[in-house]
Write a protein that holds these residues in place. Structure first.
Motif, PDB file in Angstrom:
ATOM      1  N   TRP A   2       0.819  -1.211   0.000  1.00 30.26           N
ATOM      2  CA  TRP A   2       0.000   0.000   0.000  1.00 30.26           C
ATOM      3  C   TRP A   2       0.851   1.259   0.000  1.00 30.26           C
ATOM      4  O   TRP A   2       0.508   2.253  -0.625  1.00 30.26           O
ATOM      5  CB  TRP A   2      -0.935  -0.008   1.198  1.00 30.26           C
ATOM      6  CG  TRP A   2      -2.138  -0.859   0.958  1.00 30.26           C
ATOM      7  CD1 TRP A   2      -2.834  -1.004  -0.207  1.00 30.26           C
ATOM      8  CD2 TRP A   2      -2.774  -1.702   1.898  1.00 30.26           C
ATOM      9  NE1 TRP A   2      -3.862  -1.879  -0.051  1.00 30.26           N
ATOM     10  CE2 TRP A   2      -3.869  -2.328   1.234  1.00 30.26           C
ATOM     11  CE3 TRP A   2      -2.547  -2.005   3.230  1.00 30.26           C
ATOM     12  CZ2 TRP A   2      -4.723  -3.225   1.867  1.00 30.26           C
ATOM     13  CZ3 TRP A   2      -3.393  -2.900   3.866  1.00 30.26           C
ATOM     14  CH2 TRP A   2      -4.462  -3.498   3.190  1.00 30.26           C
ATOM     15  N   LEU A  39      -7.487   3.249   0.479  1.00 31.87           N
ATOM     16  CA  LEU A  39      -7.005   2.221   1.394  1.00 31.87           C
ATOM     17  C   LEU A  39      -8.170   1.469   2.013  1.00 31.87           C
ATOM     18  O   LEU A  39      -8.141   0.230   2.137  1.00 31.87           O
ATOM     19  CB  LEU A  39      -6.149   2.863   2.492  1.00 31.87           C
ATOM     20  CG  LEU A  39      -5.570   1.926   3.557  1.00 31.87           C
ATOM     21  CD1 LEU A  39      -4.683   0.863   2.926  1.00 31.87           C
ATOM     22  CD2 LEU A  39      -4.791   2.726   4.584  1.00 31.87           C
ATOM     23  N   GLU A  72      -9.519  -1.048  -0.402  1.00 31.06           N
ATOM     24  CA  GLU A  72      -8.642  -2.151  -0.780  1.00 31.06           C
ATOM     25  C   GLU A  72      -8.179  -3.007   0.394  1.00 31.06           C
ATOM     26  O   GLU A  72      -7.507  -4.011   0.193  1.00 31.06           O
ATOM     27  CB  GLU A  72      -7.402  -1.596  -1.492  1.00 31.06           C
ATOM     28  CG  GLU A  72      -7.715  -0.907  -2.808  1.00 31.06           C
ATOM     29  CD  GLU A  72      -6.464  -0.375  -3.489  1.00 31.06           C
ATOM     30  OE1 GLU A  72      -5.359  -0.558  -2.932  1.00 31.06           O
ATOM     31  OE2 GLU A  72      -6.584   0.220  -4.570  1.00 31.06           O
TER      32      GLU A  72
END
Length: 256
Positions: free
Chosen positions: A98, A239, A242
């Motif tokens: 990430w 974020l 996901e």
């Protein structure tokens, strides 16, 4: 002329090898096995097997019940340690992925035994994390990680935390008092999003979202410099969208 020993050949400890063979033999029997059977399967003389089994039992690697040997608590601790290390690696890999995808530092934090703990962090020189210049555990009211974690506590636990770590000014932008913080936490609980702008450190803005990770409150967070604050909300929402791929790695009672 004598041949020089090969330096590349390791020095093997025979007793360790024999003990490991015994442990392997024990592991092949879910309900345990007697010493004679273990000695036979490990290819060891019975007196040697008896000696090693007594030693392994004394050290907690085996236990004897009703005439058979089974794995003891020391082996179970080793197994848990291996699983935990694997989970830590998966978490760190996800945070790094990430970080690279969003171009921002990514934090993973938990609230455990009454304290805030940053348990994982992925950053780069180009996207450094916020420097912990004031103890994160004592300043939870002033950063997004702490606000997100505190918003997940029940009222009694939250009051206990604030009694131990009172609201105090960290910067000119820090939430001003306990009442204002409680109102902020209520809003955070509803939106499942904590955002703070220069409340912990000047020049940085942060956002955090709650994560369901076992019995302990947990959070994922990001930070960006103040002059890039327009990136904060899109990045944290991405974020949030996901993070499902990480939940399988976090779905355990966190003890890292």
């Amino acid at each position: 002329m004598a041949t020089a020993p090969n330096a590349a050949v390791p020095t093997l400890i025979g007793s360790v090898q024999r003990a490991l063979r015994l442990l392997e033999a024990v592991g092949s029997h879910l309900d345990g096995a007697p010493a004679k059977q273990l000695a036979r399967e490990a290819g060891l003389p019975l007196p040697t097997a008896y000696h090693l089994l007594r030693t392994l039992t004394h050290e907690g690697y085996l236990r004897r019940e009703h005439g058979v040997f089974l794995f003891g608590p020391a082996v179970e601790r080793l197994a848990r340690g291996g699983v935990l290390q694997n989970r830590r690696s998966k978490i760190n890999e996800s945070l790094a992925r990430w970080r690279d995808s969003l171009g921002v530092p990514v934090y993973f934090a938990v609230y455990r035994e009454g304290e805030i703990e940053v348990a994982g962090l992925a950053e780069t020189p180009a996207a450094p994390a916020v420097e912990e210049w004031a103890d994160f555990r004592e300043t939870g009211h002033a950063h997004a990680i702490g606000q997100c974690l505190l918003s997940q506590l029940d009222e009694r636990s939250r009051e206990d935390h604030l009694d131990r770590h009172p609201v105090a000014a960290i910067t000119p932008y820090t939430v001003r008092d306990r009442r204002a913080l409680v109102e902020r936490l209520a809003a955070t609980e509803r939106s499942r999003l904590a955002v703070e702008r220069q409340e912990y450190v000047l020049g940085s803005v942060c956002a955090a979202i709650p994560v369901e990770a076992g019995s302990d409150p947990a959070a994922l967070a990001i930070s960006v410099p103040l002059h890039q604050q327009e990136r904060l909300i899109p990045a944290i929402e991405r974020l949030r969208a996901e993070m499902g791929g990480l939940l399988g790695s976090l779905a355990f009672s966190i003890s890292i």
